[in-house]
Design a protein around this motif. Structure first.
Motif, PDB file in Angstrom:
ATOM      1  N   PRO A 107       0.810  -1.227   0.000  1.00 26.53           N
ATOM      2  CA  PRO A 107       0.000   0.000   0.000  1.00 26.53           C
ATOM      3  C   PRO A 107       0.841   1.274   0.000  1.00 26.53           C
ATOM      4  N   LEU A 108       2.009   1.249   0.648  1.00 22.05           N
ATOM      5  CA  LEU A 108       2.866   2.430   0.776  1.00 22.05           C
ATOM      6  C   LEU A 108       4.313   1.995   0.594  1.00 22.05           C
ATOM      7  N   GLU A 109       5.055   2.745  -0.236  1.00 22.47           N
ATOM      8  CA  GLU A 109       6.468   2.461  -0.474  1.00 22.47           C
ATOM      9  C   GLU A 109       7.283   3.740  -0.296  1.00 22.47           C
ATOM     10  N   ILE A 110       8.534   3.566   0.149  1.00 21.77           N
ATOM     11  CA  ILE A 110       9.443   4.692   0.373  1.00 21.77           C
ATOM     12  C   ILE A 110      10.715   4.414  -0.397  1.00 21.77           C
ATOM     13  N   TRP A 111      11.051   5.299  -1.362  1.00 20.64           N
ATOM     14  CA  TRP A 111      12.283   5.196  -2.145  1.00 20.64           C
ATOM     15  C   TRP A 111      13.207   6.345  -1.756  1.00 20.64           C
ATOM     16  N   THR A 112      14.476   6.056  -1.570  1.00 22.12           N
ATOM     17  CA  THR A 112      15.448   7.072  -1.173  1.00 22.12           C
ATOM     18  C   THR A 112      16.534   7.192  -2.224  1.00 22.12           C
ATOM     19  N   PHE A 113      16.948   8.436  -2.488  1.00 23.25           N
ATOM     20  CA  PHE A 113      18.024   8.736  -3.431  1.00 23.25           C
ATOM     21  C   PHE A 113      18.984   9.733  -2.760  1.00 23.25           C
ATOM     22  N   VAL A 119      13.612  11.716  -0.882  1.00 23.01           N
ATOM     23  CA  VAL A 119      12.723  10.604  -0.519  1.00 23.01           C
ATOM     24  C   VAL A 119      11.457  10.716  -1.363  1.00 23.01           C
ATOM     25  N   GLN A 120      11.154   9.644  -2.100  1.00 25.36           N
ATOM     26  CA  GLN A 120       9.919   9.596  -2.883  1.00 25.36           C
ATOM     27  C   GLN A 120       8.953   8.638  -2.189  1.00 25.36           C
ATOM     28  N   ILE A 121       7.808   9.167  -1.782  1.00 25.82           N
ATOM     29  CA  ILE A 121       6.779   8.392  -1.093  1.00 25.82           C
ATOM     30  C   ILE A 121       5.638   8.140  -2.074  1.00 25.82           C
ATOM     31  N   ILE A 122       5.308   6.888  -2.302  1.00 25.72           N
ATOM     32  CA  ILE A 122       4.272   6.525  -3.274  1.00 25.72           C
ATOM     33  C   ILE A 122       3.283   5.582  -2.604  1.00 25.72           C
ATOM     34  N   TRP A 123       1.994   5.841  -2.792  1.00 26.76           N
ATOM     35  CA  TRP A 123       0.974   5.035  -2.138  1.00 26.76           C
ATOM     36  C   TRP A 123      -0.213   4.825  -3.076  1.00 26.76           C
ATOM     37  N   LYS A 124      -0.991   3.795  -2.765  1.00 26.99           N
ATOM     38  CA  LYS A 124      -2.151   3.467  -3.578  1.00 26.99           C
ATOM     39  C   LYS A 124      -3.311   4.415  -3.263  1.00 26.99           C
ATOM     40  N   HIS A 128      -1.823   5.128  -8.270  1.00 26.11           N
ATOM     41  CA  HIS A 128      -0.925   5.595  -7.221  1.00 26.11           C
ATOM     42  C   HIS A 128      -0.775   7.109  -7.271  1.00 26.11           C
ATOM     43  N   ASP A 129      -0.525   7.696  -6.097  1.00 22.91           N
ATOM     44  CA  ASP A 129      -0.101   9.088  -5.941  1.00 22.91           C
ATOM     45  C   ASP A 129       1.256   9.096  -5.253  1.00 22.91           C
ATOM     46  N   TYR A 130       1.945  10.244  -5.320  1.00 22.38           N
ATOM     47  CA  TYR A 130       3.259  10.324  -4.685  1.00 22.38           C
ATOM     48  C   TYR A 130       3.573  11.770  -4.349  1.00 22.38           C
ATOM     49  N   LEU A 131       4.589  11.949  -3.496  1.00 23.57           N
ATOM     50  CA  LEU A 131       5.153  13.269  -3.229  1.00 23.57           C
ATOM     51  C   LEU A 131       6.642  13.114  -2.946  1.00 23.57           C
ATOM     52  N   ILE A 132       7.375  14.220  -3.101  1.00 27.36           N
ATOM     53  CA  ILE A 132       8.825  14.237  -2.945  1.00 27.36           C
ATOM     54  C   ILE A 132       9.176  15.001  -1.681  1.00 27.36           C
ATOM     55  N   VAL A 133      10.062  14.426  -0.871  1.00 27.59           N
ATOM     56  CA  VAL A 133      10.566  15.054   0.349  1.00 27.59           C
ATOM     57  C   VAL A 133      12.093  15.112   0.250  1.00 27.59           C
ATOM     58  N   TYR A 162      29.255   6.073   8.321  1.00 29.20           N
ATOM     59  CA  TYR A 162      28.082   6.280   9.163  1.00 29.20           C
ATOM     60  C   TYR A 162      26.841   5.928   8.337  1.00 29.20           C
ATOM     61  N   SER A 163      25.795   5.585   9.035  1.00 29.11           N
ATOM     62  CA  SER A 163      24.571   5.144   8.367  1.00 29.11           C
ATOM     63  C   SER A 163      23.441   6.123   8.643  1.00 29.11           C
ATOM     64  N   ILE A 164      22.764   6.519   7.562  1.00 30.98           N
ATOM     65  CA  ILE A 164      21.505   7.260   7.717  1.00 30.98           C
ATOM     66  C   ILE A 164      20.436   6.238   8.063  1.00 30.98           C
ATOM     67  N   PRO A 165      19.922   6.248   9.284  1.00 30.84           N
ATOM     68  CA  PRO A 165      19.013   5.170   9.700  1.00 30.84           C
ATOM     69  C   PRO A 165      17.699   5.201   8.924  1.00 30.84           C
ATOM     70  N   SER A 166      17.031   4.069   8.955  1.00 29.88           N
ATOM     71  CA  SER A 166      15.713   3.983   8.325  1.00 29.88           C
ATOM     72  C   SER A 166      14.667   4.668   9.210  1.00 29.88           C
ATOM     73  N   PHE A 167      13.593   5.119   8.580  1.00 23.66           N
ATOM     74  CA  PHE A 167      12.481   5.725   9.306  1.00 23.66           C
ATOM     75  C   PHE A 167      11.179   5.156   8.750  1.00 23.66           C
ATOM     76  N   SER A 168      10.139   5.256   9.513  1.00 17.82           N
ATOM     77  CA  SER A 168       8.859   4.646   9.141  1.00 17.82           C
ATOM     78  C   SER A 168       7.779   5.705   8.997  1.00 17.82           C
ATOM     79  N   LEU A 169       6.799   5.409   8.147  1.00 13.71           N
ATOM     80  CA  LEU A 169       5.615   6.242   7.947  1.00 13.71           C
ATOM     81  C   LEU A 169       4.383   5.369   8.163  1.00 13.71           C
ATOM     82  N   SER A 170       3.454   5.839   8.947  1.00 15.97           N
ATOM     83  CA  SER A 170       2.210   5.105   9.184  1.00 15.97           C
ATOM     84  C   SER A 170       1.144   5.540   8.182  1.00 15.97           C
ATOM     85  N   TYR A 171       0.198   4.653   7.926  1.00  6.51           N
ATOM     86  CA  TYR A 171      -0.869   4.941   6.966  1.00  6.51           C
ATOM     87  C   TYR A 171      -2.159   4.266   7.421  1.00  6.51           C
TER      88      TYR A 171
END
Length: 464
Positions: free
Chosen positions: A46-52, A68-73, A108-113, A128-137
């Motif tokens: 339902p929700l995907e997070i792509w990082t560049f 960060v590209q967030i794409i959801w149904k 799908h819709d999306y937005l760029i952060v 060093y590592s940029i840690p992962s983060f979560s988004l609720s839906y």
């Protein structure tokens, strides 16, 4: 009309090649560059997070941009407040830019952060590592909740950064190229200037160079601007390039002593710059052609000029006038044609279409057949109500159920009827977006649609 323009082009080409009998024609070779596109494939989540990221190296005082590209149904509501609550330590968030919601495809819709990140200056060099983060839906169809997690990114903190850029990569023989070498390093980094002075740009020659130094905080910035040129092409290498450059350096506090000789040993390190290919725009042939003497003017006879000059030009002019007449005649017929008047649908037509959809429905054991019937009933019901409410059929089919009744611009639907409509539309959404077709819910939808037709029958007389 496209055949007329094709004929016109062929006549013009014929006249151009025959008006001058002796004409040298050259065909320049065309070079094609193949581009490789990297695409990310969607999954059924339902929700995907792509990082560049723009660079995997970072130096103190520099800002790293993570896209960060967030794409959801469709039907999914994302909690965008989690974007600002993301904990990316040890990185410091300098700024966050959140774009507008956009359409990705039909589902799908999306937005760029964009995150602007930096590292504290007291951290040592290393990975060093940029840690992962979560988004609720929240799934608005079945009211379920979930989370999507991004992938971590490894970043190397380095004491030195080097990069080289050119102002142009397509030149001719003798043209000047400006190559800018930028070196950023911390104060404890010592450069081997003897190595920098002997940098080799072969096959290009150094015409001139200019050096600038800047200091900001704990970072020294050195910009060396080279003016390069090439005056002859090598036979072995047809596509020249500015070669890979190596900058040697050592850390001031990284000195090791040899106990036997009591001498200091310095560990030298290397920072490399990738080569830059240069395309040569060769306007002259490489085949040697002997030079000929200067010839006098060539005189043509009147018969030759008439046969190869005036006659083709006259025939071409007549043919162009003929084609122009045909074009004007066809355009005049097109504009003079009477356009049919648009016919708008009335509530009586859409009501009958809804009745037909309800009458043709029979619960079947085939799930695909039931779904087709559900879609037909949903479409017919929305278009019928849209004609009563004063909205177009496209809008009535595209808005969500929660927004549908807000388009009641004519205020013609009573509150009791609006409640029935909202209930029936939500039941249709449950079957359309669900995985199974419930016969009991389908029977309730048919009964509710019949009740809507009965309660809105008196409104048709007031529709204009």
């Amino acid at each position: 009309m496209k055949y007329i323009f094709i004929s016109l082009f062929m006549i013009t080409l014929f006249l151009g090649t025959n008006s001058i009998p002796l004409q040298a024609q050259e065909q320049w070779p065309a070079q094609e560059f193949a581009e490789t596109e990297q695409t990310l494939l969607l999954t059924d989540k339902p929700l995907e997070i792509w990082t560049f990221i723009n660079d995997y190296r970072l130096i103190t005082g520099r800002v790293l941009h993570v896209t960060v590209q967030i794409i959801w149904k469709l039907g999914i509501t994302v909690n965008l407040e989690d974007i600002r609550k993301a904990d990316l330590r040890p990185f410091t968030i300098e700024s966050i830019t959140i774009g507008e919601r956009q359409i990705f495809d039909n589902e799908h819709d999306y937005l760029i952060v964009t995150y602007a990140l930096s590292l504290p200056p007291d951290l040592k060099d290393g990975i060093y590592s940029i840690p992962s983060f979560s988004l609720s839906y929240t799934n608005e169809v079945d009211k379920t909740e979930g989370k999507a997690v991004s992938s971590p990114i490894a970043i190397r903190k380095t004491p030195i950064l080097v990069e080289g850029k050119v102002d142009k990569d397509v030149i001719s023989i003798g043209d000047r190229i400006t190559y800018t070498l930028t070196i950023r390093h911390e104060k404890n980094v010592k450069l081997l200037w003897e190595n920098i002075e002997k940098l080799n740009f072969s096959p290009f020659e150094i015409v001139s160079k200019h050096l600038e130094k800047q200091t900001k905080g704990n970072i020294n910035k050195i910009v060396i601007t080279y003016t390069l040129a090439m005056f002859e092409l090598g036979e072995k290498k047809k596509v020249p390039e500015i070669p890979m450059l190596s900058i040697l350096y050592y850390l001031e506090n990284d000195t090791r002593y040899n106990r036997k000789t009591d001498t200091a040993a310095i560990e030298t390190k290397e920072a490399k710059i990738s080569p830059v290919p240069i395309v040569m725009n060769s306007l002259l042939k490489t085949v040697d052609v002997p030079l000929e003497g200067i010839k006098g003017p060539l005189y043509l006879s009147k018969k030759f000029a008439c046969f190869y000059g005036y006659l083709p030009i006259g025939m071409g002019t007549v043919f162009l006038l003929f084609l122009g007449g045909l074009f004007v005649q066809s355009r005049a017929k097109r504009f003079s044609a009477v356009k049919p008047a648009l016919v708008s649908e009335t509530p009586q037509i859409t009501r009958q279409r809804l009745k037909d959809a309800l009458a043709s429905f029979r619960y079947s054991s085939e799930d695909s057949e039931n779904r087709n019937n559900i879609h037909d009933i949903d479409k017919a019901l929305r278009i019928y109500l849209g004609t009563l409410m004063g909205i177009s059929g496209e809008t009535a089919q595209s808005v969500t159920t929660s927004q549908f009744l807000s388009y009641n611009t004519r205020q013609t639907l009573p509150e009791e009827t609006s409640a029935i409509i909202q209930t029936v539309l939500k039941q249709l959404d449950l079957l359309i977006f669900g995985r199974q077709i419930d016969k009991e819910i389908m029977d309730n939808i048919v009964q509710g649609a019949d009740e809507i037709i009965r309660k809105t029958a008196h409104l048709q007389n007031n529709w204009e």
